[in-house]
Design an enzyme around this catalytic site. Sequence first.
Site, short mmCIF file in Angstrom:
data_model
loop_
_atom_site.label_atom_id
_atom_site.label_comp_id
_atom_site.label_asym_id
_atom_site.label_seq_id
_atom_site.Cartn_x
_atom_site.Cartn_y
_atom_site.Cartn_z
N GLY A 44 0.55 4.39 8.27
CA GLY A 44 1.36 5.17 7.33
C GLY A 44 2.50 4.20 6.51
NE ARG B 131 8.89 1.08 -0.01
CZ ARG B 131 8.86 0.11 -1.11
NH1 ARG B 131 8.30 -1.01 -1.05
NH2 ARG B 131 9.85 0.56 -2.20
CG HIS C 88 -2.77 -12.15 -8.31
ND1 HIS C 88 -4.14 -12.52 -8.13
CD2 HIS C 88 -2.46 -11.08 -7.48
CE1 HIS C 88 -4.60 -11.61 -7.00
NE2 HIS C 88 -3.54 -10.62 -6.80
CG HIS D 85 -3.66 -14.33 1.69
ND1 HIS D 85 -4.39 -14.49 2.88
CD2 HIS D 85 -3.01 -12.92 2.04
CE1 HIS D 85 -3.78 -14.01 4.09
NE2 HIS D 85 -3.09 -12.91 3.42
#
Length: 310
Positions: free
Chosen positions: A268, A270, A106, A116
């Site tokens: 699950g 990070r 950004h 991206h």
Amino acid sequence: MNATVKTHSPTEAVSQFLRELQASITSAISAIDGKEFLTDAWQKPAGEQLQGQGITQILEGGEVFERAGCGFSHVNGLKLPLSATQHRPELSGAPFEAMGVSLVFHPRNPYVPTVHMNVRMISAKAPDGHEVCWFGGGMDLTPYYGFEEDVVHFHDACKAALQPFGDDKYPRFKTWCDEYFYLKHRHEQRGVGGIFFDDFSELGFDQSLAMMQSVGCAFLVAYLPIVIRRKDTPYAQRERQFQLYRRGRYVEFNLVWDRGTHFGLQTGGRSESILLSMPPLVSWAYQQVPAAGSPEAELYDRFLQRRDWV
């Protein structure tokens, strides 16, 4: 960097390439910005839903980049989530291994587009015991103020990266990108597109890997010239406010539609690393419509439309 890396095992080769790709990209971005990335090496211990390791690199508050995140991860899991098996239902719930590099930058200046890029490999154990591997990735550009030469350059670099793997790849993956990075709830493109592919293995392991590597290596060629060209463009509060407003669309897409975000959260993963794509500042406004004939209106009318750029 070299487009291919050879080691003793395919998994090791891919992991080594991805780590080197991350290092080369963050080094180049640091050189332009003048600020170093913070490097956070992390590990998910055995016994959790997801285990493995990664390196999150983040630059915040730079001269050129307000927030730039680039993450490498190499993880194993017991059950492949639904977000990764939309086209492979027979592998739902299978043990898997996933590795990739994902970045979102950004910039501070509204005339420099957000970008991206992601390249990845996933392998899973099929019910009959054999290993299934596939690749995904791509890159896309999200300008706040559009410039034809920038968009054409970006798409030219994407096309060149794919050309050695077949004339069909760029038009096919360009269309895939336009369809994927689309905010269905807004009936609006996220940006000017690029290329996107997923669940890809049709060229065989070696050539599919080489294509993924070629896309990763093309990122700096596609993006850095645009940054250099626009980073010192003067701007005022008007442009800044429009940038923050348009960043809201980026947040909406990543949280509502992005399969990579869903994959990370469903396994699950990070959270700090998964959400490094979020901009540091963003705003929303109710039914904001730019004035006819304004540069802001031009973004919608000319650039946030599906077009053949090259």
